[in-house]
Design an enzyme around this catalytic site. Structure first.
Site, PDB file in Angstrom:
ATOM      1  N   HIS A  19      53.941 -37.317 -36.357  1.00  0.00           N
ATOM      2  CA  HIS A  19      52.418 -37.180 -36.226  1.00  0.00           C
ATOM      3  C   HIS A  19      52.986 -36.502 -37.772  1.00  0.00           C
ATOM      4  CE1 HIS A  19      51.233 -37.698 -32.082  1.00  0.00           C
ATOM      5  NE2 HIS A  19      51.844 -37.566 -32.403  1.00  0.00           N
ATOM      6  N   LEU A  20      51.865 -36.438 -39.005  1.00  0.00           N
ATOM      7  CA  LEU A  20      52.041 -35.700 -39.442  1.00  0.00           C
ATOM      8  C   LEU A  20      50.650 -35.121 -40.634  1.00  0.00           C
ATOM      9  CD1 LEU A  20      53.488 -39.340 -42.674  1.00  0.00           C
ATOM     10  CD2 LEU A  20      54.616 -37.279 -41.477  1.00  0.00           C
ATOM     11  N   ARG A  21      49.961 -35.562 -39.517  1.00  0.00           N
ATOM     12  CA  ARG A  21      48.161 -34.164 -39.155  1.00  0.00           C
ATOM     13  C   ARG A  21      47.609 -34.279 -40.566  1.00  0.00           C
ATOM     14  NH1 ARG A  21      49.545 -34.224 -34.243  1.00  0.00           N
ATOM     15  NH2 ARG A  21      50.722 -32.504 -33.758  1.00  0.00           N
ATOM     16  N   ASP A  40      47.801 -42.637 -28.822  1.00  0.00           N
ATOM     17  CA  ASP A  40      48.263 -41.806 -29.155  1.00  0.00           C
ATOM     18  C   ASP A  40      47.966 -40.278 -28.575  1.00  0.00           C
ATOM     19  OD1 ASP A  40      51.383 -41.102 -27.940  1.00  0.00           O
ATOM     20  OD2 ASP A  40      50.776 -39.804 -30.186  1.00  0.00           O
ATOM     21  N   HIS A  57      50.218 -44.814 -24.800  1.00  0.00           N
ATOM     22  CA  HIS A  57      50.493 -43.141 -24.490  1.00  0.00           C
ATOM     23  C   HIS A  57      50.252 -43.462 -22.649  1.00  0.00           C
ATOM     24  CE1 HIS A  57      50.381 -38.740 -25.009  1.00  0.00           C
ATOM     25  NE2 HIS A  57      49.646 -39.310 -23.537  1.00  0.00           N
ATOM     26  N   HIS A 113      56.835 -42.934 -25.175  1.00  0.00           N
ATOM     27  CA  HIS A 113      57.581 -41.636 -25.001  1.00  0.00           C
ATOM     28  C   HIS A 113      58.074 -41.600 -23.019  1.00  0.00           C
ATOM     29  CE1 HIS A 113      53.748 -40.216 -25.090  1.00  0.00           C
ATOM     30  NE2 HIS A 113      53.302 -39.786 -26.077  1.00  0.00           N
ATOM     31  N   ASP A 125      58.474 -38.683 -31.462  1.00  0.00           N
ATOM     32  CA  ASP A 125      56.961 -37.999 -31.433  1.00  0.00           C
ATOM     33  C   ASP A 125      56.399 -36.822 -32.517  1.00  0.00           C
ATOM     34  OD1 ASP A 125      54.516 -37.302 -30.486  1.00  0.00           O
ATOM     35  OD2 ASP A 125      54.680 -37.306 -28.288  1.00  0.00           O
ATOM     36  N   HIS A 180      52.842 -28.346 -35.256  1.00  0.00           N
ATOM     37  CA  HIS A 180      52.155 -27.239 -34.565  1.00  0.00           C
ATOM     38  C   HIS A 180      52.081 -25.895 -35.848  1.00  0.00           C
ATOM     39  CE1 HIS A 180      49.940 -29.716 -31.587  1.00  0.00           C
ATOM     40  NE2 HIS A 180      50.805 -29.618 -30.860  1.00  0.00           N
TER      41      HIS A 180
END
Ligand code: ZN
Length: 429
Positions: free
Chosen positions: A58-60, A150, A177, A230, A303, A307
């Site tokens: 996750h690169l956001r 996901d 997911h 996952h 994964d 945050h």
């Protein structure tokens, strides 16, 4: 571009060799290669691997640049030995159009630390109702072949079936997911002894396993390809093992944290251990390790879920789910799989480079053999290193690691992206 001679590294953990990089390519491998005109890296005792490939990052960016950006995320990836990452689609806006995936692809190119391959959303807005523009994303400059909602499960069986049918036409894959939403309403942690004692909402194993069972059968019915994100339970392993024995085209991943951590840690109420899917039991952890060793689980995927402080440093129930993982993944795999004797380094290369590149359709450029004529995407690891994880040194913009203060083995000393060093002596170039 200049020449670089990596001297005396154990290629895939085997015999010591020299590897000569010329420009973007591996020019030669062998004993006593000439160092003429080359920068020499003394690598005796170190292990040389193909550059790692992460199918689940996750690169956001766009939308949550306070957590991570493509630049900071790819710097974290390079630090962890990665040369390619697949960026998940749950950004703001969602990566459900050609425009958004091309934006992420372009930002990856500009970062220069790591190749970024966008993943497209299966459904518009991750809402699970209407298929997004799968074909247009595949036809775009980003050439998307992996699609995933996901963070959310594609729980509608008809939508899942249509998605599998659609991507079959161009050899794409749906990465699921697996989380039955009704069975996980209000869930906070693994459903079991610890959740009962703590009084936290339980997340039953069957919520994951029932979706995996359904989806491998759908993939079989449609004759398409499904990838399970996952895996976290022993039962999920059994279903994937059964599906593979039946000839169903399914692949599966496990995260480093599910190979090491258990739900016992939740007793601390420290939200750093809050993750989706949740940390499970010791029995599940051991089953996942065995499945990764015997090939039932194909790959390790991080994964990586950055945050910001304010979303994690709060009471358990209010905290966001997820952990950063790019910079510690290889160390956790060394501890849980190599030092336990379950995998050798060639096995690690298969599960962290060759296989993820293959599943994601990148194997023309990544996950290549370490031999002459191949692109020089490489990772050099000092496996004898021991150190305590200090998130203050992370390249990721976020610090939510479950390993702070833990001793983990191994350190990436050099990462090469097409012959250019992105990490030198353990520091970003
Ligand atoms: Zn994820």
């Amino acid at each position: 571009m200049s020449k670089i001679l990596i001297r005396g590294a154990k290629v895939l953990g085997g015999e010591a060799q020299d590897v000569l990089i010329d420009g973007e390519t591996i020019a030669a491998t062998g004993a006593d290669l000439s160092a003429d005109g080359a920068t020499v890296i003394e690598a005796a005792g170190q292990v040389l691997l193909p550059g790692l490939v992460d199918l689940h990052t996750h690169l956001r960016e766009p939308g949550r640049e306070d957590s991570e950006t493509v630049l900071t995320g790819t710097r974290a990836a390079a630090s962890g030995g990665y040369t390619a990452v697949f960026a998940m689609a749950n950004t703001f806006p969602v990566a459900d159009t050609a425009g958004v995936v091309e934006q992420v692809y372009r930002l990856g190119k500009e970062s220069g630390y790591c190749d970024v391959q966008p993943i497209g959303a299966v459904t518009i807005g991750l809402e699970g109702k209407k298929l997004s523009e799968l074909g247009a994303m595949h036809e775009s400059a980003a050439r998307v072949t992996v699609f995933s909602d996901d963070g959310k499960c594609v729980d509608d069986a008809v939508i899942m079936r249509r998605a599998l049918e659609y991507v079959k036409a161009f050899g794409g894959v749906i990465a699921q997911h697996a989380q039955e939403p009704r069975l996980t309403e209000g869930a906070q942690m693994n459903e079991g002894i610890v959740s009962a004692e703590l009084g936290l909402g339980g997340w039953p194993a069957v919520a994951e396993e029932s979706i995996i069972a359904r989806d491998v059968l759908l993939a079989e019915h449609v004759g398409s390809r499904v990838h399970i994100c996952h895996l976290s339970t022993a039962g999920s392993v059994e279903i994937v093992r059964w599906a593979k024995s039946r000839g169903i085209d399914v692949t599966a991943e496990v995260t480093p944290h599910h190979l090491l951590l258990t739900d016992e840690l939740v007793r601390s109420y420290n939200p750093v251990y809050k993750v989706n899917p949740p940390l499970r039991t010791e029995r599940d952890v051991m089953a996942l390790r065995e499945a990764l060793a015997d090939g039932t689980i194909d790959i390790v995927a991080t994964d990586h879920a950055p945050h910001p402080h304010e979303d994690k440093d709060c009471e358990w129930a209010a905290a966001a789910m997820g952990m950063v993982g790019l910079e510690t993944a290889l160390s956790v795999v060394q501890q849980t799989m190599v030092e336990t004797g379950l995998l050798d380094w060639a096995g690690v290369a298969e599960r962290m480079s060759f296989a993820p590149a293959r599943i994601g359709g990148l194997s023309h450029r990544h996950g290549r053999p370490v031999s002459a004529g191949e692109p020089a995407n490489l990772t050099l690891v000092d496996t004898s290193y021991r150190g305590v994880v200090d998130p203050a040194g992370f390249a990721s913009r976020s610090r939510n690691t479950p390993y702070e203060g833990r001793e983990l083995p191994g350190r990436v000393t050099h990462t090469f992206l097409r012959g250019r060093t992105t990490v030198v002596d353990g520091k970003l170039a």
